[in-house]
Design an enzyme around this catalytic site. Sequence first.
Site, short mmCIF file in Angstrom:
data_model
loop_
_atom_site.label_atom_id
_atom_site.label_comp_id
_atom_site.label_asym_id
_atom_site.label_seq_id
_atom_site.Cartn_x
_atom_site.Cartn_y
_atom_site.Cartn_z
N ASP A 108 18.35 -13.62 10.37
CA ASP A 108 18.07 -12.22 10.06
C ASP A 108 18.52 -11.30 11.20
O ASP A 108 17.89 -11.24 12.25
CB ASP A 108 16.57 -12.03 9.80
CG ASP A 108 16.25 -10.65 9.26
OD1 ASP A 108 17.18 -9.84 9.07
OD2 ASP A 108 15.05 -10.37 9.02
N ASP A 317 24.79 -5.28 9.01
CA ASP A 317 23.76 -6.26 8.66
C ASP A 317 24.36 -7.39 7.84
O ASP A 317 25.17 -7.17 6.94
CB ASP A 317 22.65 -5.55 7.86
CG ASP A 317 21.49 -6.49 7.55
OD1 ASP A 317 21.11 -7.27 8.44
OD2 ASP A 317 20.98 -6.44 6.42
#
Length: 437
Positions: A108, A317
């Site tokens: 993540d 991301d």
Amino acid sequence: MKTFTLLFLLITIISVCLSRPHHDVGGGGFTLDLIHRDSQLSPLYNPANAPLDRLQNAFLRSISRASRLLRRAGFASKIEADISGVMGEYLMEIQIGTPPVQVVGVADTGSDLTWAQCQPCKYCYKQTGPPFLVPSSSSTYESLSCESKPCLSLSDNQLFCDANNLCHYKMGYGDRSYSLGDLATDTFWFGPTPLKNVVFGCGHENNGTFSEGASGIVGLGGGSLSIVNQLSSIIQGKFSYCLIPYFSETTNQTSKIHFGSEANISNPNVVSTPLIKKDPPTYYYVTLESILVGNNNVSKKQSSSKNEVHEGNIIIDSGTTLTFVPREFYSDLSSRLIEAIEGESVPDPQGMFEICYKDLNIEKVPNVTFRFTGAEVVVPPVYTFLAVQKGISCFTVVPSDDMAIFGNLLQRNLLVGFDLVNQKVSFSPTDCTTNMQ
Ligand SMILES: *[C@@H]1O[C@H](CO)[C@@H](O)[C@H](O)[C@H]1NC(C)=O
Ligand SMILES: *[C@@H]1O[C@H](CO)[C@@H](O)[C@H](O)[C@H]1NC(C)=O
Ligand SMILES: *[C@@H]1O[C@H](CO)[C@@H](O)[C@H](O)[C@H]1NC(C)=O
Ligand SMILES: *[C@@H]1O[C@H](CO)[C@@H](O)[C@H](O)[C@H]1NC(C)=O
Ligand SMILES: *[C@@H]1O[C@H](CO)[C@@H](O)[C@H](O)[C@H]1NC(C)=O
């Protein structure tokens, strides 16, 4: 005198031996597989899902994740959805403890603390992959006190101290997901080399939209508790990843993530853009100056051209599939794109996308260039348009009213390098199916 010299020699030898593992790692860095959650190698793989359903689910997760990231960045988000798996799209296998125990974590780039479900569970979500960690079975596990530096780096609403002065963390993820547990250190294994005293969370109460099959999260954000910063002396604050194209995931190839010296990107095609420091420090903020369609200049914030482009207006991301661009870039971008594409425009059957075509000839669709400060990234149409249904392709870049996210579809076949010491992100067009390094 002689004894003194001998003693000195002995101490030197001992300290050289003790620091040995770090030197090995420092010399080589390390590389791990990044397994897409929908690939056949993933514990989350569901053979019952048709490829288009998987894609649709990935889109829904994107919207849910975008809302989670934006909420944590202080934006109120209108999107409310409870969808599991919004912690990220890629899984990483590491090992924790002595003896080492396998952990499958969601990689993540949107969170810092690494944690895994730990026994005894006050409440643990169902985990179908490797078993829960058992801290008492690891000889190197140590819980951290409230005065420890990592504990003090947590914000007031992320920590509580018990009567024994032990540090407990509580991480909320914007949606109803959370993990509560003990802040601790243990030996981490990224491949064969042990790295001692890595701070992580031993989660005894974990609930929400986490994915079964994963033990927790591997935090790759920019904050101090992230693996990237914790290992900074060894990996020089560097990691990179190379994501294979979406449809290669049906083969058994995996994407790669590189740390330290293996994350060096040195080729003539590499371009770099500065990382911008903003709150929360977890996210990788860069500045998007404009978006070009084909050879045209577009989206210089025409609607409000008096304003400057805001620094750090987009985050990079890996865990969001779609790309969200600031609305003021979008209207211009979409009109240029529609102008440039010959084809029959149709509404999205699912109502999610604004720009869709029937039987689109992808070869005639122009490239879209994201111009970040100092770095132009050219994205070919195979990543900007995806078939959402047989014969219908939609533009995977969508508008956002808040902050924006450069998502993982547009990062395919790019080596994306993060350098937290020199505060920059680099991009290099690469065939990621051969990027074994
Ligand atoms: C866990 O989450 C589910 C779904 O929101 C909820 O029904 C349940 O009560 C939660 N359990 C605990 C112990 O918080
Ligand atoms: C990929 O690996 C899985 C599990 O090991 C196997 O069942 C599948 O047949 C493989 N697929 C291909 C295309 O090799
Ligand atoms: C990577 O970069 C670091 C620092 O710039 C350098 O010391 C190291 O030798 C490089 N490693 C490789 C494999 O190029
Ligand atoms: C695009 O805009 C930049 C800066 O505004 C300008 O320097 C460049 O010449 C333009 N390119 C084209 C093809 O119009
Ligand atoms: C799109 O970009 C690629 C390089 O990424 C280039 O080879 C190709 O010619 C470009 N296509 C068009 C239509 O400009």
